[in-house]
Write a protein that holds these residues in place. Structure first.
Motif, PDB file in Angstrom:
ATOM      1  N   SER A   1      50.619  -1.758   0.630  1.00  0.00           N
ATOM      2  CA  SER A   1      49.280  -2.254   0.078  1.00  0.00           C
ATOM      3  C   SER A   1      49.133  -1.474  -1.146  1.00  0.00           C
ATOM      4  O   SER A   1      48.188  -1.953  -1.932  1.00  0.00           O
ATOM      5  N   SER A   2      49.429  -0.185  -1.498  1.00  0.00           N
ATOM      6  CA  SER A   2      48.986   0.644  -2.564  1.00  0.00           C
ATOM      7  C   SER A   2      49.862   0.474  -3.728  1.00  0.00           C
ATOM      8  O   SER A   2      51.192   1.083  -3.490  1.00  0.00           O
TER       9      SER A   2
ATOM     10  N   GLU B   1      51.437   1.894  10.482  1.00  0.00           N
ATOM     11  CA  GLU B   1      50.269   1.826   9.606  1.00  0.00           C
ATOM     12  C   GLU B   1      50.538   2.491   8.293  1.00  0.00           C
ATOM     13  O   GLU B   1      50.146   1.990   7.196  1.00  0.00           O
TER      14      GLU B   1
ATOM     15  N   ASP C   1      49.685  -6.609   6.471  1.00  0.00           N
ATOM     16  CA  ASP C   1      49.763  -6.397   7.772  1.00  0.00           C
ATOM     17  C   ASP C   1      49.918  -7.648   8.825  1.00  0.00           C
ATOM     18  O   ASP C   1      50.820  -7.889   9.652  1.00  0.00           O
TER      19      ASP C   1
ATOM     20  N   TYR D   1      45.881  -4.369   2.612  1.00  0.00           N
ATOM     21  CA  TYR D   1      46.192  -3.899   3.709  1.00  0.00           C
ATOM     22  C   TYR D   1      46.324  -5.087   4.744  1.00  0.00           C
ATOM     23  O   TYR D   1      47.528  -5.125   5.480  1.00  0.00           O
TER      24      TYR D   1
ATOM     25  N   ILE E   1      52.759  -0.065   6.274  1.00  0.00           N
ATOM     26  CA  ILE E   1      51.748  -1.173   5.528  1.00  0.00           C
ATOM     27  C   ILE E   1      51.211  -0.684   4.445  1.00  0.00           C
ATOM     28  O   ILE E   1      50.875  -1.104   3.349  1.00  0.00           O
ATOM     29  N   GLY E   2      50.790   0.709   4.584  1.00  0.00           N
ATOM     30  CA  GLY E   2      49.971   1.538   3.367  1.00  0.00           C
ATOM     31  C   GLY E   2      51.089   1.390   2.131  1.00  0.00           C
ATOM     32  O   GLY E   2      50.337   1.427   1.144  1.00  0.00           O
TER      33      GLY E   2
END
Length: 218
Positions: free
Chosen positions: A142-143, A135, A163, A159, A138-139
Motif C-alpha cells: 500500500s505504501s 496486515e 487487501d 490499503y 498489505i502495508g
C-alpha cells in the motif's frame, strides 16, 4: 524561544571491565544484547531493544537518520528490512556505507557500527516476508515509501484496495521490498561510567579479516 536544558543530566554508575572484552566484536554484541533482553524479560518491559538508528548519506550529500528494527545478526553482519525504493534505499544504492547505533538505557550502553550494506538474497527476503502478519504485508503493497501523498485517507483507500485484491491471490513479497545486511568494519562499544569517565572500546577490521581493539578516551 529559548529552552534551557542544562539541568537535565544523568549520573552513570557502571563500568566495563577489560576482562569482559571479547576478541570478537560480534560475541560482545551478542553478550550485551542478550543481557538487555534478559533484563526486559525479567522486568516485563515492552520495549523494542532491537530498535536502531540507521544513518545514510543522501543523494544531496547530507546525512539522514531514522529508526529501523534489527531482525537478525550473525558473524556476517546485521540485517534489517525496508523498501528498496525509499529514501534510505536510494541512498544506500549510491552510498552503501552506513552507520548503525543502539542505545540501551537499562544497562547504560551504546553500540555504534559502521559498515558496508548489501542486499540479502531474494529467497531470504521471501522467507521473512512470509512470516510477517498479513496486515504488515498489505502495508508493504500500500505504501510507496517516502513518496508524497495527498492525505491519510488516500493511504487507507490504497490499503483497502490491496487487501481486497489479495483475498483471492497469494500475498507475495513486492519486488521493491526486502532485506539488507550491514557488514561492519568498525564497531564501538560504550559503557556509561561515573564522573563522565565512560568506557569506549573500538574494534577495527584490518587485513586478513582480523580485528584490532583500541580503548578510547571518553
Amino acid at each position: 524561544m529559548n529552552i534551557d536544558l542544562s539541568s537535565l543530566r544523568k549520573n552513570y554508575k557502571k563500568n566495563l571491565s577489560e576482562y569482559s572484552i571479547q576478541k570478537n566484536p560480534f560475541q560482545l554484541f551478542h553478550n550485551w544484547f542478550q543481557k538487555e533482553k534478559l533484563i526486559h524479560k525479567n522486568e516485563n518491559l515492552n520495549q523494542e531493544i532491537n530498535a536502531m538508528s540507521l544513518s545514510t548519506i543522501g543523494i544531496d550529500g547530507s546525512p539522514d537518520t531514522r529508526i529501523v528494527l534489527l531482525k537478525e545478526y550473525s558473524n556476517k553482519g546485521f540485517v534489517f528490512y525496508t523498501n528498496y525504493l525509499s529514501i534510505k534505499g536510494i541512498s544506500i544504492k549510491k552510498f552503501p556505507k552506513v552507520c548503525l547505533s543502539f542505545f540501551w538505557e537499562k544497562t547504560e550502553r551504546q553500540v555504534i557500527i559502521k559498515g558496508i550494506t548489501y542486499k540479502i538474497n531474494k529467497k531470504k527476503s521471501d522467507e521473512y516476508f512470509d512470516k510477517r502478519p498479513r496486515e504488515n504485508k498489505i502495508g508493504c503493497w500500500s505504501s510507496k515509501q517516502s513518496s508524497i501523498i495527498p492525505s491519510r485517507k488516500y493511504l487507507i483507500n490504497k490499503y483497502k484496495k490491496w487487501d481486497k485484491y489479495f483475498t483471492k491471490k497469494k500475498l507475495t513479497r513486492p519486488f521493491y521490498w526486502g532485506g539488507y545486511i550491514v557488514d561492519p568494519y568498525k564497531m564501538e562499544f560504550w559503557q556509561g561510567s561515573s564522573n563522565r569517565l565512560h568506557d569506549r572500546i573500538v574494534y577495527k577490521l584490518i587485513e586478513n579479516k582480523e580485528w584490532i581493539i583500541q580503548i578510547l578516551s571518553p
